[in-house]
Every structure is written in structure tokens, then in C-alpha cells.
Design a protein around this motif. Sequence first.
Motif, short mmCIF file in Angstrom:
data_model
loop_
_atom_site.label_atom_id
_atom_site.label_comp_id
_atom_site.label_asym_id
_atom_site.label_seq_id
_atom_site.Cartn_x
_atom_site.Cartn_y
_atom_site.Cartn_z
N SER A 87 0.82 -1.22 0.00
CA SER A 87 0.00 0.00 0.00
C SER A 87 0.85 1.26 0.00
CB SER A 87 -0.93 0.00 1.21
OG SER A 87 -0.19 -0.09 2.42
N GLU A 88 2.07 1.17 0.59
CA GLU A 88 2.95 2.34 0.63
C GLU A 88 3.51 2.69 -0.75
OE1 GLU A 88 5.53 -1.25 0.92
OE2 GLU A 88 3.61 -0.61 1.79
N GLY A 134 0.63 4.15 -6.40
CA GLY A 134 0.65 5.42 -7.11
C GLY A 134 1.98 6.16 -7.04
N GLN A 135 3.03 5.50 -6.54
CA GLN A 135 4.32 6.16 -6.36
C GLN A 135 5.34 5.64 -7.37
OE1 GLN A 135 4.61 8.59 -3.92
NE2 GLN A 135 2.40 8.21 -3.70
N TRP A 136 6.38 6.45 -7.61
CA TRP A 136 7.54 5.98 -8.35
C TRP A 136 8.49 5.35 -7.35
CZ3 TRP A 136 7.47 5.67 -13.45
CH2 TRP A 136 6.59 6.48 -14.15
N VAL A 137 8.79 4.09 -7.56
CA VAL A 137 9.49 3.29 -6.55
C VAL A 137 10.80 2.74 -7.12
CG1 VAL A 137 9.32 1.29 -5.02
CG2 VAL A 137 7.27 2.61 -5.57
N ASP A 138 11.84 2.79 -6.29
CA ASP A 138 13.14 2.23 -6.66
C ASP A 138 13.10 0.72 -6.41
OD1 ASP A 138 15.78 1.40 -6.90
OD2 ASP A 138 16.61 3.13 -5.85
N LEU A 168 -6.81 -5.85 -7.05
CA LEU A 168 -5.84 -5.48 -8.07
C LEU A 168 -5.82 -3.99 -8.36
CD1 LEU A 168 -7.47 -4.92 -11.01
CD2 LEU A 168 -7.65 -7.38 -10.96
N GLU A 169 -6.97 -3.32 -8.16
CA GLU A 169 -7.04 -1.88 -8.44
C GLU A 169 -6.17 -1.07 -7.48
OE1 GLU A 169 -10.29 -2.95 -5.53
OE2 GLU A 169 -9.52 -3.77 -7.41
N ALA A 170 -5.75 -1.67 -6.37
CA ALA A 170 -4.91 -0.99 -5.38
C ALA A 170 -3.43 -1.30 -5.56
CB ALA A 170 -5.35 -1.37 -3.97
N LYS A 171 -3.08 -1.97 -6.66
CA LYS A 171 -1.69 -2.37 -6.88
C LYS A 171 -1.18 -1.75 -8.19
CE LYS A 171 -1.85 -6.58 -4.09
NZ LYS A 171 -0.81 -6.13 -3.14
N VAL A 172 -0.79 -0.49 -8.08
CA VAL A 172 -0.29 0.28 -9.21
C VAL A 172 0.93 1.07 -8.76
CG1 VAL A 172 -0.82 2.02 -10.95
CG2 VAL A 172 -2.64 0.53 -10.12
N LEU A 173 2.03 0.98 -9.49
CA LEU A 173 3.20 1.78 -9.15
C LEU A 173 4.02 2.07 -10.41
CD1 LEU A 173 5.95 -0.15 -9.31
CD2 LEU A 173 5.16 -0.94 -7.09
#
Length: 418
Positions: free
Chosen positions: A308-309, A312-316, A349-354
Amino acid sequence: MPSSSPIRSTNSDVLGRYYTRADISSFLVEQIDDHNPRRLLDLGAGAGSLSIAAACRWSDLEILTVDIDSGIASSYQEKLGRINFQDSRHLHIHADALSCELPDLLDTIRNPIDTAVCNPPFLIPKWSKGFSEILEDTGFSHCLPLPSSTDAAALFLAQNLRLLGDNSKLAIILPDSLVSSFKYSKFRQHLLTNYEVERVVQLPRGAFYGTDALASIFVIKKTKVVSEFLSIFKLGGDRSLSNRLVISKEHGFERLDYNFHYQRMRSRSSKLSITLSDANVLVSRGSLSTSQSKKIECPVFHTSDIGSECYGQWVDLSHFECPSDFPASSKLIMGAAGDILIARVGRNLEAKVLGVSAGNVVLTDCIYRIRAPEAMRNELLSALSSADGRQWLSSHAYGVAAKHLTKFDLLSFPLSFD
């Protein structure tokens, strides 16, 4: 319930039954309007919750219950007795609900059945030769998937329609696969073309005991006069009913779930109607199955790694990178900096976007990789992870338990919700 052993049964009993909550049973019966039933059938009656709800509404009714479970008959009499329903007005038949002999057992020629309620098992039964006769009698034989992958609910629907008389009504609970899956589009087309579907009500998760299986109530009239439009609704978790959506019969061929058509109407009223397929993007599905990912000596990125953290974020994702000496394969689908990753399957699945800010990672086949021009990446990630985007993804996924999002649907994602 069918005597054949289930191939698929999730969070249900050995016969694939999800038991209906009492309030949902009453709600289903209430959906049968402008109708005065005389002889009601509950096919695959299970615990009898639908029959009890019908008896509470219509006390002068004759009720026929059919179930393969030999030990359940005595409980019906006890439950009906509690509401002072006359024993003489109830007949239980211990039989396979998908038996070809039921018309004779129920005497449907001399004494027609005018109403039916049904909560079929959510499983894929082992195919029986008799199923073909049931489907042929109702015209569904040409529009279902392969026998080895046909849901029992489709067979129960056909059997009910086969047993009912003209101008009768059926209220049946159907799993989301029949409501929204592409493989059942021809099934929906035949149903809507040859029977009057008076209403479809999408049920909330939690409508059945012990599971959050997704399903809808269909109220069907067996008549040759078929409307060009149909009404669809959504029942909230608080048991409040949505406003009615009216859709064309042709749009119902595609899908019949409320959330999908609600989002479609919103998208069509948008100022900008460009979709993901109109933009210069590439959508690819990860290449490794779960079992394959456990066999390679390299970290593999899966939906469970999208917390969850990260939403919608750009993640390394550099810590998922394969060792430098790992033998890369051209068949592996990799996620790299600038890519957007989204879950293809899962309950949420709708909550798993990065977005990937750094790293070069191997993806499982449960993830879609979206490669877009640099100028639109931030806007696209924001749109996919916005409240509207999240609702859109949820409404376009389908599945009784775990949901699936097809590539075709993902490419129809609108790039503006203004």
C-alpha cells in the motif's frame, strides 16, 4: 445439487454451495414483482433459505424443493413449520438437480411451474451426457464454452428455464463469470435475445456466508416478447439499492455488471474520450508463472510486492535486480525505469499500481507492464491511481473470487476523467 464431483470449488462446501444470507434471500424474492405465483421451484435448494423467503411472502404457494443431499429434507419441514407453512403445500424431491428426468418427476406438463428461485453451486462440474439435452432444450448448446469449462450456474439456469411454463419468472443468483467474462458473451447474447431479463442486481461481496464471492441476481421472464433495453442495479453493503441504469440489450451482450456500465457512462460523458489504446503505449504481460518464478535463481517481482505504501508512487526496485551474471533471456518480460506496473489478477488489483523509478526486474504473469512516452508517464500513473482510476479498474475486472483484468479492458482506460 449436481452429483458430479466439482473441478473448482473455492470457499464453499463439497457441493460448491455458497449459502445465501437471510436478508439477501428475502431481497431476491422481493425482486419478483407483478407476479402471483402458484407453484414455485427451488432447484438445488441447499439450506432452503430461498424457499423459506418465498413461503414468508406467499403463504398459499406450493413449494417444490430439489436437492441431491439426502440428509437435508427433514430440515425443510422444521423451518417451514416455524412460519406456519402447511406441510401439504411442500414437496421435496431427493434428486440430482441437473437430471434430465426432472420434468417427469415434477409433472411439469400437467401441472406447470410458474415461478422459480435458485442459488446454484459456483463450480465447474464433471460433464455428463444429460447436460447436452438440457442445453439443447433451451437453445444454449451453441453458445457456451467447452464442456470442461462450463460453470454449473449456466446449466442450472438452463434447467430452470426448461422446467418453467410460459410467462413464468425465475430469480437466480449467477456468479460474476456469467455476468462479465468474455467467454460467456455468446451466452448473454442468447439469454437477452430469447428471454426477457427484467432486471440484474449486482450483489455486494459478503452476500454469502463464509466468502466474498461476487455475484448478481437475475430476474428472468420466460416470454417471447423481449425488450430492447434492460435495467441494472447495484445493492450496497448497507443493503441500499442504487438508482436504475438502463442499458441497451446489445451493451448487455458485452457485460451485465452495474459498476462496468456506470463507469462507461461516466467515461462517455467525459470531455476527453482518448483511451490508452489511442496513445503511443505498449502493454505487456509478465512472462513467468508463480511456479516458474520459484525455480529461477533471480528475484522475481510479483503482485504481493506492491504494498500500500507503493500505491501510485515511483518506486526504486533496484533491490529486485538480477545478479550481473544471471543469464538473461529474451523471453523474460522485465520492468525498467519509467515503466508503470499494475496487477492483472487479485482481489484488490485496483490498489496495486506503481511506477518504476530505478531497477530492472523480472515480472510474473500476474503483472502488466505499461511503457509510455516520457511526457505522459506521470499523468498516466496519477490517472491509474486516482480515486476514479481505482474505481474504473475495479469495475472492469471480473471474477467470482480473485478478479482478473484483461489487456483488452486495460487498453480502454480513459486518459481523462474531467
